[in-house]
Design a protein around this motif. Structure first.
Motif, PDB file in Angstrom:
ATOM      1  N   ALA A   1      13.728  97.471  19.783  1.00  0.00           N
ATOM      2  CA  ALA A   1      12.719  98.298  19.356  1.00  0.00           C
ATOM      3  C   ALA A   1      14.065  98.799  19.303  1.00  0.00           C
ATOM      4  CB  ALA A   1      11.429  98.478  19.948  1.00  0.00           C
ATOM      5  N   THR A   2      14.427  99.841  20.279  1.00  0.00           N
ATOM      6  CA  THR A   2      15.945 100.840  20.378  1.00  0.00           C
ATOM      7  C   THR A   2      16.258  99.909  21.808  1.00  0.00           C
ATOM      8  OG1 THR A   2      15.950 102.764  21.194  1.00  0.00           O
ATOM      9  CG2 THR A   2      14.135 101.308  22.404  1.00  0.00           C
ATOM     10  N   ALA A   3      17.178 101.192  22.064  1.00  0.00           N
ATOM     11  CA  ALA A   3      18.679 100.389  23.249  1.00  0.00           C
ATOM     12  C   ALA A   3      17.928 100.219  24.382  1.00  0.00           C
ATOM     13  CB  ALA A   3      19.503 101.867  23.341  1.00  0.00           C
ATOM     14  N   GLY A   4      18.433  98.881  24.785  1.00  0.00           N
ATOM     15  CA  GLY A   4      18.040  97.914  25.887  1.00  0.00           C
ATOM     16  C   GLY A   4      19.317  97.080  26.199  1.00  0.00           C
ATOM     17  N   THR A   5      18.037  95.975  27.005  1.00  0.00           N
ATOM     18  CA  THR A   5      18.957  94.880  27.852  1.00  0.00           C
ATOM     19  C   THR A   5      18.597  93.847  28.149  1.00  0.00           C
ATOM     20  OG1 THR A   5      20.876  96.389  29.302  1.00  0.00           O
ATOM     21  CG2 THR A   5      20.353  93.836  29.961  1.00  0.00           C
ATOM     22  N   LYS A   6      18.715  92.473  27.245  1.00  0.00           N
ATOM     23  CA  LYS A   6      18.171  90.912  27.751  1.00  0.00           C
ATOM     24  C   LYS A   6      18.737  90.433  28.221  1.00  0.00           C
ATOM     25  CE  LYS A   6      15.011  92.102  23.744  1.00  0.00           C
ATOM     26  NZ  LYS A   6      13.390  92.240  24.671  1.00  0.00           N
ATOM     27  N   THR A   7      17.746  89.149  29.180  1.00  0.00           N
ATOM     28  CA  THR A   7      18.678  88.569  29.553  1.00  0.00           C
ATOM     29  C   THR A   7      18.504  86.691  29.309  1.00  0.00           C
ATOM     30  OG1 THR A   7      19.633  89.546  31.440  1.00  0.00           O
ATOM     31  CG2 THR A   7      19.790  87.711  31.931  1.00  0.00           C
ATOM     32  N   ILE A   8      18.854  86.268  28.714  1.00  0.00           N
ATOM     33  CA  ILE A   8      18.604  84.353  28.860  1.00  0.00           C
ATOM     34  C   ILE A   8      19.149  83.843  29.874  1.00  0.00           C
ATOM     35  CG2 ILE A   8      17.865  84.907  26.686  1.00  0.00           C
ATOM     36  CD1 ILE A   8      20.816  83.401  25.455  1.00  0.00           C
ATOM     37  N   ASP A   9      18.845  82.379  30.064  1.00  0.00           N
ATOM     38  CA  ASP A   9      20.025  81.506  30.049  1.00  0.00           C
ATOM     39  C   ASP A   9      19.899  80.495  29.648  1.00  0.00           C
ATOM     40  OD1 ASP A   9      16.520  81.152  33.040  1.00  0.00           O
ATOM     41  OD2 ASP A   9      18.323  81.981  32.825  1.00  0.00           O
ATOM     42  N   VAL A  10      21.416  79.986  30.222  1.00  0.00           N
ATOM     43  CA  VAL A  10      22.763  79.363  29.295  1.00  0.00           C
ATOM     44  C   VAL A  10      22.798  78.519  30.643  1.00  0.00           C
ATOM     45  CG1 VAL A  10      24.307  79.159  27.300  1.00  0.00           C
ATOM     46  CG2 VAL A  10      23.080  80.914  27.437  1.00  0.00           C
ATOM     47  N   PRO A  11      23.532  77.167  30.133  1.00  0.00           N
ATOM     48  CA  PRO A  11      24.303  76.608  31.147  1.00  0.00           C
ATOM     49  C   PRO A  11      25.449  76.920  31.193  1.00  0.00           C
ATOM     50  CG  PRO A  11      22.996  75.232  29.146  1.00  0.00           C
ATOM     51  CD  PRO A  11      22.976  76.140  29.229  1.00  0.00           C
ATOM     52  N   VAL A  12      25.908  76.797  32.501  1.00  0.00           N
ATOM     53  CA  VAL A  12      27.616  77.020  32.548  1.00  0.00           C
ATOM     54  C   VAL A  12      27.943  76.615  32.088  1.00  0.00           C
ATOM     55  CG1 VAL A  12      26.848  77.543  35.253  1.00  0.00           C
ATOM     56  CG2 VAL A  12      27.489  75.840  35.087  1.00  0.00           C
ATOM     57  N   GLY A  13      29.338  76.664  31.290  1.00  0.00           N
ATOM     58  CA  GLY A  13      30.583  76.497  30.712  1.00  0.00           C
ATOM     59  C   GLY A  13      30.162  76.523  29.127  1.00  0.00           C
ATOM     60  N   ALA A  14      29.114  76.884  28.866  1.00  0.00           N
ATOM     61  CA  ALA A  14      28.533  77.031  27.208  1.00  0.00           C
ATOM     62  C   ALA A  14      29.569  78.159  26.546  1.00  0.00           C
ATOM     63  CB  ALA A  14      27.233  77.558  27.209  1.00  0.00           C
ATOM     64  N   ASP A  15      29.836  78.018  25.624  1.00  0.00           N
ATOM     65  CA  ASP A  15      30.462  79.166  24.266  1.00  0.00           C
ATOM     66  C   ASP A  15      29.746  79.941  23.728  1.00  0.00           C
ATOM     67  OD1 ASP A  15      33.380  78.311  26.255  1.00  0.00           O
ATOM     68  OD2 ASP A  15      33.722  77.010  25.140  1.00  0.00           O
ATOM     69  N   CYS A  16      29.707  81.107  23.697  1.00  0.00           N
ATOM     70  CA  CYS A  16      28.334  81.916  23.559  1.00  0.00           C
ATOM     71  C   CYS A  16      29.188  82.650  22.346  1.00  0.00           C
ATOM     72  CB  CYS A  16      27.243  82.833  23.879  1.00  0.00           C
ATOM     73  SG  CYS A  16      26.230  81.412  25.255  1.00  0.00           S
TER      74      CYS A  16
ATOM     75  N   THR B   1      32.564  83.311  27.567  1.00  0.00           N
ATOM     76  CA  THR B   1      31.781  81.588  28.497  1.00  0.00           C
ATOM     77  C   THR B   1      30.947  82.052  29.860  1.00  0.00           C
ATOM     78  OG1 THR B   1      33.822  80.365  27.560  1.00  0.00           O
ATOM     79  CG2 THR B   1      32.855  79.534  29.416  1.00  0.00           C
ATOM     80  N   ILE B   2      30.001  81.439  29.747  1.00  0.00           N
ATOM     81  CA  ILE B   2      28.925  81.352  30.563  1.00  0.00           C
ATOM     82  C   ILE B   2      29.790  80.958  32.030  1.00  0.00           C
ATOM     83  CG2 ILE B   2      26.774  81.105  31.392  1.00  0.00           C
ATOM     84  CD1 ILE B   2      27.270  82.643  28.943  1.00  0.00           C
ATOM     85  N   PRO B   3      29.914  81.762  32.863  1.00  0.00           N
ATOM     86  CA  PRO B   3      30.329  81.256  34.565  1.00  0.00           C
ATOM     87  C   PRO B   3      29.770  80.315  35.384  1.00  0.00           C
ATOM     88  CG  PRO B   3      30.194  83.684  34.618  1.00  0.00           C
ATOM     89  CD  PRO B   3      29.281  82.769  33.103  1.00  0.00           C
ATOM     90  N   SER B   4      31.027  79.580  36.210  1.00  0.00           N
ATOM     91  CA  SER B   4      29.415  79.392  37.385  1.00  0.00           C
ATOM     92  C   SER B   4      28.167  80.373  37.519  1.00  0.00           C
ATOM     93  CB  SER B   4      29.634  78.745  38.421  1.00  0.00           C
ATOM     94  OG  SER B   4      30.795  79.139  39.111  1.00  0.00           O
ATOM     95  N   ALA B   5      27.300  79.444  37.932  1.00  0.00           N
ATOM     96  CA  ALA B   5      25.749  80.365  38.682  1.00  0.00           C
ATOM     97  C   ALA B   5      26.096  81.112  39.746  1.00  0.00           C
ATOM     98  CB  ALA B   5      24.549  79.183  38.904  1.00  0.00           C
ATOM     99  N   GLY B   6      26.939  80.870  40.655  1.00  0.00           N
ATOM    100  CA  GLY B   6      27.259  82.153  41.407  1.00  0.00           C
ATOM    101  C   GLY B   6      27.930  82.734  41.147  1.00  0.00           C
ATOM    102  N   ASP B   7      28.680  83.007  40.068  1.00  0.00           N
ATOM    103  CA  ASP B   7      29.343  84.524  39.324  1.00  0.00           C
ATOM    104  C   ASP B   7      28.483  85.122  39.020  1.00  0.00           C
ATOM    105  OD1 ASP B   7      31.731  81.996  39.110  1.00  0.00           O
ATOM    106  OD2 ASP B   7      31.377  83.067  40.284  1.00  0.00           O
ATOM    107  N   GLN B   8      29.155  86.757  38.786  1.00  0.00           N
ATOM    108  CA  GLN B   8      28.159  87.563  37.612  1.00  0.00           C
ATOM    109  C   GLN B   8      27.881  87.329  36.284  1.00  0.00           C
ATOM    110  OE1 GLN B   8      30.215  90.994  37.751  1.00  0.00           O
ATOM    111  NE2 GLN B   8      28.927  92.044  36.558  1.00  0.00           N
ATOM    112  N   SER B   9      26.881  87.433  35.851  1.00  0.00           N
ATOM    113  CA  SER B   9      26.372  87.217  34.385  1.00  0.00           C
ATOM    114  C   SER B   9      27.671  87.240  33.999  1.00  0.00           C
ATOM    115  CB  SER B   9      25.293  87.670  34.354  1.00  0.00           C
ATOM    116  OG  SER B   9      23.891  87.335  34.930  1.00  0.00           O
ATOM    117  N   ALA B  10      26.909  86.813  32.148  1.00  0.00           N
ATOM    118  CA  ALA B  10      28.719  87.522  31.320  1.00  0.00           C
ATOM    119  C   ALA B  10      27.885  88.071  30.408  1.00  0.00           C
ATOM    120  CB  ALA B  10      28.430  85.721  30.305  1.00  0.00           C
ATOM    121  N   VAL B  11      28.118  89.503  30.387  1.00  0.00           N
ATOM    122  CA  VAL B  11      27.811  90.362  29.865  1.00  0.00           C
ATOM    123  C   VAL B  11      28.102  90.365  28.290  1.00  0.00           C
ATOM    124  CG1 VAL B  11      27.340  92.834  29.802  1.00  0.00           C
ATOM    125  CG2 VAL B  11      27.540  91.283  31.774  1.00  0.00           C
ATOM    126  N   VAL B  12      27.737  91.228  27.144  1.00  0.00           N
ATOM    127  CA  VAL B  12      28.295  90.999  25.822  1.00  0.00           C
ATOM    128  C   VAL B  12      27.418  92.179  25.527  1.00  0.00           C
ATOM    129  CG1 VAL B  12      28.248  90.721  23.823  1.00  0.00           C
ATOM    130  CG2 VAL B  12      28.377  89.037  24.988  1.00  0.00           C
TER     131      VAL B  12
END
Length: 627
Positions: free
Chosen positions: A487-502, A524-535
């Motif tokens: 609706a306005t500026a903000g952040t959303k996080t979704i679960d994606v398997p590691v290794g996927a290209d988004c 590319t989504i990094p391994s679960a122990g790493d920081q989230s991929a951010v766009v």
């Protein structure tokens, strides 16, 4: 025991092939006794006979046999009986036989080999691996405790390791030796013996001399080396003129193809029962192709002697070559298996190939670590690849070079899995060093941040729609693509398997003048122990956006003051109709500092005319309504 104190006595030794039994046999024979050795290993008895001094010519030997029974009432005939317990408890019936030795020349020769003790030996009769020092093999123990073996057993050695030879010759005759020559043709692929018999070495690279040859025992030695393929052997023939000067060199070289030892005993003859040994070591090539199970290098030597007969004349013995002796390398198989144990995102892995590497090293007993095998393999999930012909004893490291984004339990060289190669000793041996490398695909995270920028950002209105598409190895991740609405500026996080290209694309921008996505080209989504991929998706509004349905604001009326020309008087006008109108023009003198006005004063007339026209139009409209 003093010398000769047991002359004429016959002594039986049980277990004579043991180290202590051999020592007792030597002591007894030195004291004049005749020894009968009893043992369970024919090879050991043969070696004992060759190492224990014999007898001179013309010596009478008395052999006594004894027998008994558990039956009561046994009577011995006139040949004799024994009850003193020297043969056992009870009464033994005995009988004797006399043997007289005759003059003659004879030499017992054998070659022995010691390999890498931890690898053991190979018994060619049973085609089986046995431990170093096994009772089924001939054993010779050196002064330093090293255990050597001989045919029918083979010593095993690792690439780059040292192996040791002992050439042993015993005067097994009745005449003292005055001269001896030994020639050893060192192993080479497809070789023959010194005298010409085919040996059949399978090593495709030569071993090299590691030490100079040394003499153990009496006599003086002239030891020579040659690097020639076709070398001189005339020194084995004591009736010939021998080899020419320069055929053999006293200078040691690791590249020697053969060595020779000329021994002189004229000052101190080699008596019956005495022995001499020639010792040296060689180094196994680092690269030996697997040519069998095991792959064997054979070696043998030839020897010839002269002895002094009882009449003072020399006796010349023809050269003879004892049975060959073997040293072998062994090999094994490395098996690499790929598994995937966790895939909660149900990624399609049907076309996924994982790249792996292996490196196998050996550290020779007296050397530096060496790489003996290395390479790369490609595997799909649940696939196995094998690598053959790896030297036994090698330590192999296996790791993943491209896990295709998965979490690997052998992710790089520093985290490689290791295993030791076990040898295969027969063609049907299935022994394998097996390693499994596992991958998992836990759920990672993709964070999408919406930002608004520019002068019109405060007035911007959503909704903003962002489409997220994730793929793995060319296949869409289940549930992809999906749309995120802001609706306005903000952040959303979704679960994606590691290794996927988004990739991220904004499909509804809210009328933004410009839209940017960082990083460009996807992530590319990094391994679960790493920081989230951010766009980050940024909309820029350079003007206030106009949204359909909104009313357009009407500007407020403004009054513009009129500045008249200089002069006095008034203007008026009338019109005929249903209404009247009057226009008045006011003239004001210019203030100090005002720009001077030049030319005719027509401004008031124009304004008056416009006013009369407007009044006329209004009257006409009223009249029409009344009519």
């Amino acid at each position: 025991m003093s010398g000769g104190s047991l002359a004429g006595r016959l002594v039986l030794i049980a277990g004579a092939t043991s180290t202590s039994g051999a020592a007792v046999a030597r002591a007894l024979t030195s004291a004049g006794a005749t020894v009968v050795a009893v043992g369970t290993r024919p090879d050991g008895l043969e070696a004992l006979r060759a190492s224990v001094p014999g007898n001179a010519a013309g010596v009478d030997l008395t052999n006594t046999m004894a027998a008994t029974t558990s039956a009561a009432g046994m009577l011995c005939d006139a040949s004799g009986s024994n009850t003193d317990g020297s043969y056992g408890d009870g009464t033994y019936c005995t009988d004797t036989a006399k043997v007289t030795t005759r003059s003659g020349a004879s030499f017992e020769a054998r070659k022995w080999v010691a390999g890498t003790a931890s690898l053991g030996w190979y018994d060619t009769r049973s085609n089986s691996h046995v431990a170093t020092g096994a009772a089924s093999c001939p054993v010779h123990t050196g002064p330093d405790g090293t255990e050597y073996t001989s045919t029918p057993c083979i010593a095993l050695v690792g690439p780059g390791d040292r192996f040791d030879y002992v050439l042993s010759v015993v005067n097994a005759g009745t005449e003292p030796a005055t001269h001896m020559t030994m020639v050893d043709d060192l192993p080479v692929h497809g070789d023959k013996g010194v005298i010409g018999a085919v040996r059949g070495t399978a090593w495709d690279h030569r071993p090299t001399l590691a030490t100079a040859a040394t003499l153990v025992g009496k006599g003086t030695a002239n030891i020579g080396y040659t690097a020639a393929e076709d070398y001189c052997t005339k020194d084995l023939d004591f009736t010939s003129s021998g080899c020419a000067d320069g055929d053999w060199s006293n200078d040691f070289t690791t590249d020697a193809t053969a060595l020779q030892a000329q021994l002189d005993f004229t000052a101190d003859p080699l008596l019956p029962g005495e022995s001499v040994q020639l010792q040296f070591a060689m180094t196994t090539p680092l690269e030996v192709a697997d040519a069998g199970t095991p792959t064997i290098a054979w070696n043998s030597f030839a020897h010839a002697e002269t002895t002094q007969q009882a009449n003072g004349n020399p006796r010349v013995l023809a050269p003879i070559e004892p049975i060959k002796v073997g040293v072998a390398t062994t090999y094994g198989v490395l098996s690499i298996h790929k598994t995937v144990s966790d895939n909660p995102g149900n990624l399609d892995l049907s076309d996924t190939t994982y790249e792996m590497a292996y490196q196998c090293t050996l550290t020779p007993t007296r050397g530096q670590q060496q790489t003996v095998a290395e390479g790369a393999v490609s595997l799909t999930a649940d696939e196995t690849r094998t690598v053959d012909h790896i030297p036994a004893g090698a330590s192999c490291a296996i790791w993943e070079t491209d896990a295709k984004g998965a979490v690997s339990d052998a992710a790089d060289r520093d985290h490689a899995k290791t295993i030791t190669i076990e040898p295969r000793y027969t063609a049907d041996d299935t022994t394998t060093a097996a390693v499994t490398v596992n991958n998992t695909y836990p759920m990672g995270h993709l964070t999408v941040t919406k930002q608004l920028a520019g002068a019109g950002a405060a007035s911007a209105k959503g909704p903003y729609e962002i489409e997220v598409t994730c793929t793995y190895q060319g296949h869409n991740v289940p549930g992809s693509p999906q749309t995120l609405t802001f609706a306005t500026a903000g952040t959303k996080t979704i679960d994606v398997p590691v290794g996927a290209d988004c990739t991220v694309e904004e499909t509804a921008t809210g009328g933004a003048d410009e839209t940017t996505v960082e990083p460009e080209g996807g992530i590319t989504i990094p391994s679960a122990g790493d920081q989230s991929a951010v766009v980050t998706v940024t909309n820029t509004f350079t003007t206030v956006p106009v949204t359909p349905g909104d009313s357009t604001p009407t500007p407020a009326p403004t009054t513009t003051p009129h500045v008249g020309s200089s002069g006095n008087g008034s203007d008026s006008g009338t019109g005929t109709g249903t209404g009247t109108g009057t226009g008045t023009g006011t003239h004001t003198e210019p203030q100090v500092g005002a720009l001077a006005f030049t030319g005719a004063n027509i401004g008031a007339g124009v304004i008056a005319a416009a006013a009369l026209l407007l009044v006329g139009l209004m009257l006409l409209r009223v009249r029409r309504r009344n009519g």
